[in-house]
Every structure is written in C-alpha cells, then in structure tokens.
Design a protein around this motif. Structure first.
Motif, PDB file in Angstrom:
ATOM      1  N   GLY A   1      -7.165  15.068  -2.398  1.00  0.00           N
ATOM      2  CA  GLY A   1      -7.354  13.756  -2.165  1.00  0.00           C
ATOM      3  C   GLY A   1      -6.160  12.934  -2.054  1.00  0.00           C
ATOM      4  N   VAL A   2      -5.344  12.825  -3.438  1.00  0.00           N
ATOM      5  CA  VAL A   2      -4.136  11.994  -3.316  1.00  0.00           C
ATOM      6  C   VAL A   2      -3.334  11.942  -2.245  1.00  0.00           C
ATOM      7  N   GLN A   3      -3.168  13.345  -1.802  1.00  0.00           N
ATOM      8  CA  GLN A   3      -2.131  13.772  -0.653  1.00  0.00           C
ATOM      9  C   GLN A   3      -2.718  13.237   0.701  1.00  0.00           C
ATOM     10  N   LEU A   4      -4.065  13.317   1.104  1.00  0.00           N
ATOM     11  CA  LEU A   4      -4.450  12.697   2.162  1.00  0.00           C
ATOM     12  C   LEU A   4      -4.540  11.254   2.195  1.00  0.00           C
ATOM     13  N   LEU A   5      -4.966  10.660   0.988  1.00  0.00           N
ATOM     14  CA  LEU A   5      -4.900   9.158   0.920  1.00  0.00           C
ATOM     15  C   LEU A   5      -3.337   8.647   1.498  1.00  0.00           C
ATOM     16  N   GLY A   6      -2.444   9.133   0.588  1.00  0.00           N
ATOM     17  CA  GLY A   6      -0.882   8.944   1.185  1.00  0.00           C
ATOM     18  C   GLY A   6      -0.618   9.182   2.338  1.00  0.00           C
ATOM     19  N   ILE A   7      -0.992  10.062   3.111  1.00  0.00           N
ATOM     20  CA  ILE A   7      -0.732  10.194   4.434  1.00  0.00           C
ATOM     21  C   ILE A   7      -1.270   9.376   5.355  1.00  0.00           C
ATOM     22  N   GLY A   8      -2.669   9.095   4.771  1.00  0.00           N
ATOM     23  CA  GLY A   8      -3.490   7.876   5.421  1.00  0.00           C
ATOM     24  C   GLY A   8      -2.739   6.730   5.549  1.00  0.00           C
ATOM     25  N   ILE A   9      -2.232   6.116   4.499  1.00  0.00           N
ATOM     26  CA  ILE A   9      -1.515   5.162   4.415  1.00  0.00           C
ATOM     27  C   ILE A   9      -0.326   5.004   5.311  1.00  0.00           C
ATOM     28  N   VAL A  10       0.400   6.094   4.979  1.00  0.00           N
ATOM     29  CA  VAL A  10       1.635   6.331   5.549  1.00  0.00           C
ATOM     30  C   VAL A  10       1.282   6.129   7.406  1.00  0.00           C
ATOM     31  N   GLY A  11       0.380   6.786   7.702  1.00  0.00           N
ATOM     32  CA  GLY A  11      -0.148   6.896   9.069  1.00  0.00           C
ATOM     33  C   GLY A  11      -0.396   5.556   9.690  1.00  0.00           C
ATOM     34  N   GLU A  12      -1.269   4.847   8.809  1.00  0.00           N
ATOM     35  CA  GLU A  12      -1.602   3.437   9.475  1.00  0.00           C
ATOM     36  C   GLU A  12      -0.327   2.759   9.631  1.00  0.00           C
TER      37      GLU A  12
ATOM     38  N   PRO B   1       0.722  -1.178   0.009  1.00  0.00           N
ATOM     39  CA  PRO B   1      -0.090   0.132   0.037  1.00  0.00           C
ATOM     40  C   PRO B   1       0.935   1.335  -0.038  1.00  0.00           C
ATOM     41  N   LEU B   2       2.014   1.477   0.729  1.00  0.00           N
ATOM     42  CA  LEU B   2       2.927   2.452   0.658  1.00  0.00           C
ATOM     43  C   LEU B   2       3.489   2.515  -0.557  1.00  0.00           C
ATOM     44  N   ARG B   3       3.664   1.780  -1.503  1.00  0.00           N
ATOM     45  CA  ARG B   3       4.075   1.669  -2.965  1.00  0.00           C
ATOM     46  C   ARG B   3       3.041   2.222  -3.621  1.00  0.00           C
ATOM     47  N   VAL B   4       1.853   1.893  -3.553  1.00  0.00           N
ATOM     48  CA  VAL B   4       0.758   2.480  -4.340  1.00  0.00           C
ATOM     49  C   VAL B   4       0.534   4.076  -4.020  1.00  0.00           C
ATOM     50  N   SER B   5       0.846   4.583  -2.850  1.00  0.00           N
ATOM     51  CA  SER B   5       0.714   5.779  -2.798  1.00  0.00           C
ATOM     52  C   SER B   5       1.913   6.497  -3.615  1.00  0.00           C
ATOM     53  N   THR B   6       3.304   5.874  -3.412  1.00  0.00           N
ATOM     54  CA  THR B   6       4.115   6.468  -4.307  1.00  0.00           C
ATOM     55  C   THR B   6       3.835   6.712  -5.886  1.00  0.00           C
ATOM     56  N   ILE B   7       2.998   5.541  -6.138  1.00  0.00           N
ATOM     57  CA  ILE B   7       2.760   5.410  -7.621  1.00  0.00           C
ATOM     58  C   ILE B   7       1.746   6.608  -8.020  1.00  0.00           C
ATOM     59  N   LEU B   8       0.856   6.562  -7.115  1.00  0.00           N
ATOM     60  CA  LEU B   8      -0.391   7.892  -7.336  1.00  0.00           C
ATOM     61  C   LEU B   8       0.232   9.117  -7.380  1.00  0.00           C
ATOM     62  N   GLY B   9       1.533   9.495  -6.539  1.00  0.00           N
ATOM     63  CA  GLY B   9       1.851  10.455  -6.634  1.00  0.00           C
ATOM     64  C   GLY B   9       2.692  10.880  -7.863  1.00  0.00           C
ATOM     65  N   VAL B  10       3.344   9.746  -8.243  1.00  0.00           N
ATOM     66  CA  VAL B  10       4.231  10.074  -9.412  1.00  0.00           C
ATOM     67  C   VAL B  10       3.129  10.396 -10.696  1.00  0.00           C
ATOM     68  N   ILE B  11       1.966   9.339 -10.709  1.00  0.00           N
ATOM     69  CA  ILE B  11       1.035   9.591 -11.928  1.00  0.00           C
ATOM     70  C   ILE B  11       0.305  10.921 -11.800  1.00  0.00           C
ATOM     71  N   SER B  12      -0.028  11.554 -10.678  1.00  0.00           N
ATOM     72  CA  SER B  12      -0.461  12.754 -10.619  1.00  0.00           C
ATOM     73  C   SER B  12       0.411  13.908 -10.801  1.00  0.00           C
ATOM     74  N   ALA B  13       1.755  13.766 -10.492  1.00  0.00           N
ATOM     75  CA  ALA B  13       2.746  14.694 -10.646  1.00  0.00           C
ATOM     76  C   ALA B  13       2.859  14.813 -12.275  1.00  0.00           C
ATOM     77  N   LEU B  14       3.090  13.916 -12.972  1.00  0.00           N
ATOM     78  CA  LEU B  14       2.954  13.831 -14.419  1.00  0.00           C
ATOM     79  C   LEU B  14       1.825  14.367 -15.195  1.00  0.00           C
ATOM     80  N   PHE B  15       0.666  14.104 -14.536  1.00  0.00           N
ATOM     81  CA  PHE B  15      -0.445  14.549 -15.131  1.00  0.00           C
ATOM     82  C   PHE B  15      -0.494  15.922 -14.910  1.00  0.00           C
ATOM     83  N   GLY B  16      -0.318  16.596 -13.903  1.00  0.00           N
ATOM     84  CA  GLY B  16       0.036  17.940 -13.487  1.00  0.00           C
ATOM     85  C   GLY B  16       0.874  18.713 -14.509  1.00  0.00           C
TER      86      GLY B  16
END
Ligand code: UDP
Ligand code: MG
Length: 314
Positions: free
Chosen positions: A276-287, A228-243
């Motif tokens: 949303g993406v950032q909160l999701l990532g923080i949530g997963i790290v928080g877990e 799940p931690l890796r998933v949040s990294t991948i989501l981050g990369v995808i959204s950065a690329l999109f931006g």
C-alpha cells in the motif's frame, strides 16, 4: 476606443439564467456612465446558450460572444476572457448570478479610491450550498495553505476586479493545469478585500460537481506544492525503520528465547502494508509525472470556434 471596464462571464449550459443575467449586468453598467464591454465565453454549451449570446453580440457593439470549440472547463474559459478583454479593469462574473453584479459599482469605487491592482471579493455566507460543500471548502483552503509556499486567500472565488497589469501578469503564466485561484495568489500585487454574501443560483444546477471539485482541489494542491512528494518519502522512511526494528525483534525472539517463528499472519500484514505504501508513493509521483507530460505537449489552453462582435464586422 478602449473600454474602461471589461466583464468576463464564462458559461456552460446556462440558457435558463442568461436573459436575467444580461439584464442585471447591463442595468448596473448602464447607470455607471463609463465605456464598458461584456465578454460572454461559451464553454462548449450543449443547449441554446451560444445562440443566445451570439444574438446579444450581433445586437450590441458592447457585447462580444466568444464560442470555444468544446467544453474546456471554467479555468480555460477565463483564460480566453483575459486574452480578449480590452478594458483597463476586468471583472469576472459567474453567469448564474451567485456573484451579484450589483456590487460592481462598489468594486470600482474601492479600486479607484484605494489605488490597488486587485479587488478581491470574500464570501461571508454561502447560501444555498450544502453543509458538506461548506465543510469541504473550509478544509480544502486550510490544507492548501498549510502545503503551499504562499498564502492563497480563503473563501475568495474568481469574482474579482483586476487591472490591466494583473491580467497581463496572469497571461504570462503558461501552464495547462490552471488552478486560477492559486495563479491569482502567486502573482501577488496590491489587493483590497471586500466582503459579500454569495447568493444561491438563480436557476439551473451547478456545473461543477463533487468529482470535478475534488479534481480541482487536488489540482490546486499539486500545482502549487511538492509537499505530497515529501510525504511519500517520509512514509517510506518510517516504514523502513519499522521493518528494521521488527526484524531485530524477531531475530532476538527466535535466537535468544528459542521461540519458533510463526510468520504467516505477520508476513501478510507487512506485505500488504508495504504494498500500500509503495503504491501510494508511486501514485503521488505519477501525478506529478502526468503534469509534466501534459505541460510538455504545449497544447493551447482553449480553442476559439467563433468570435462574434458587432465592432469587428461593421
Ligand atoms: N462554467 C464553465 N465551464 C464549465 C463549468 C462551469 O464555463 O465547464 C461556468 C458556469 O456556467 C458558471 C461558472 O462557470 O457561470 C461557475 O460554475 P458553477 O455555478 O457550476 O460553479 P460553482 O458556483 O459551484 O462554483
Ligand atoms: Mg455557481
């Protein structure tokens, strides 16, 4: 004399089923002609369960009643069972008789004949469970196995026979977040799988509701995988690329085509999306940080209030 077989029965508010449970278990065991012990672990019941098993333990030297100081959850109650069980082989049974005690002789037979460390019991039919529960169990196991680094067998519950070596291996795993099925699988060892039909509860209601099962499912995934931690990294990369691409597109449009920027709707959409993406990532790290926090306190998994055993007293 050490018993050959220990039966561990965790229970929480099970007064309705205890009498029939004890009868069915002892009926089976008495026919087997071996030294056995039954460990009832009262997980902080609020009904008369504790009194009932206390009376049983006072009456019969083969029965031990272990009363935990409060409700710690089934996984902790099982831990207590492992610590107190003396038998060469240990079988875990639910008090609600969903796992029929009548299968014990067959489990012992297979254990001796196949010379394995663990006999697993795989459910074929889940009678009396709703479609939603069956479906969620199905998907849970599939997702868990995709994510974890070793195979956790599907549709295998806590009902199983383990030898002393396996129990000792389990006791070496000190974590507070105990997802027993994963711990069982992590150990490895030689296993043999028998199939059986899981029966409906004889009485009472399931103590583990959807919320606690969902928690257990997340527990299972986060205890055995950091994917799940890796998933949040991948989501981050995808959204950065999109931006980045979107930024280029806007610059291109306004500079080359002279198109005035009407930014408000797109800005809002992007901000909420990224938020949303950032909160999701923080949530997963928080877990995971939460897990480290709980583990770092090194609190005991359970506390025993009282141990009742005729053998110890007399
Ligand atoms: N149980 C327990 N502590 C709890 C919840 C359940 O010891 O906090 C016991 C319960 O009394 C039963 C077994 O664990 O003997 C399985 O519980 P349940 O039947 O509610 O779960 P399910 O069959 O749905 O997995
Ligand atoms: Mg049950």
């Amino acid at each position: 004399m050490t018993p050959e077989l220990s039966i561990i029965i965790p229970l929480y508010n099970e007064i309705e089923v205890l009498e029939i449970c004890h009868k069915r278990v002892t009926d089976v065991l008495n026919k087997l002609n071996l030294e056995y012990e039954i460990l009832y672990i009262d997980d902080g019941s609020k009904d008369e369960s504790a009194q009932f098993i206390t009376a049983l333990a006072k009456d019969d030297a083969r029965v031990k009643a272990i009363l935990l100081s409060r409700n710690f959850g089934k996984e902790a109650a099982l831990s207590a069972g492992f610590d107190f069980a003396l038998g060469d082989a240990v079988i875990i049974l639910d008090a609600d008789l969903q796992d029929p005690p009548e299968l014990i002789p067959e489990m012992l037979k297979v254990y001796k004949e196949k010379d394995v460390d663990t006999v697993l019991m795989k459910r074929t039919i889940r009678d009396g469970e709703s479609m939603a529960k069956k479906q969620s169990a199905y998907w849970f196991y599939r997702i868990l196995n995709k994510l974890s680094d070793f195979h956790i067998p599907e549709d295998v519950g806590d009902f199983r026979l383990m030898n002393r070596k396996t129990v000792q291996a389990l006791q070496k795993l000190p974590e507070r977040n105990r997802y027993t099925k994963g711990l069982f699988a992590w150990i490895g060892m030689d296993t043999y799988t028998l199939e059986y039909q899981r029966e409906p509860r004889v009485a009472g209601i399931a103590k583990q509701n959807y919320a606690s099962l969902f928690q257990l499912a997340f527990e299972g995934i986060s205890s055995f995988s950091i994917h799940p931690l890796r998933v949040s990294t991948i989501l981050g990369v995808i959204s950065a690329l999109f931006g980045f691409v979107f930024g280029l597109y806007i610059a291109f449009k306004s500079l080359l085509l002279g198109d005035p920027v009407h930014g408000y709707p797109s800005t809002m959409a992007i901000i909420t999306f990224l938020g949303g993406v950032q909160l999701l990532g923080i949530g997963i790290v928080g877990e995971y940080i939460g897990k480290i926090y709980i583990e770092s306190k090194q609190r005991p998994i359970y506390l025993v209030k009282k141990l009742i055993s005729k053998k110890d007293n007399s």
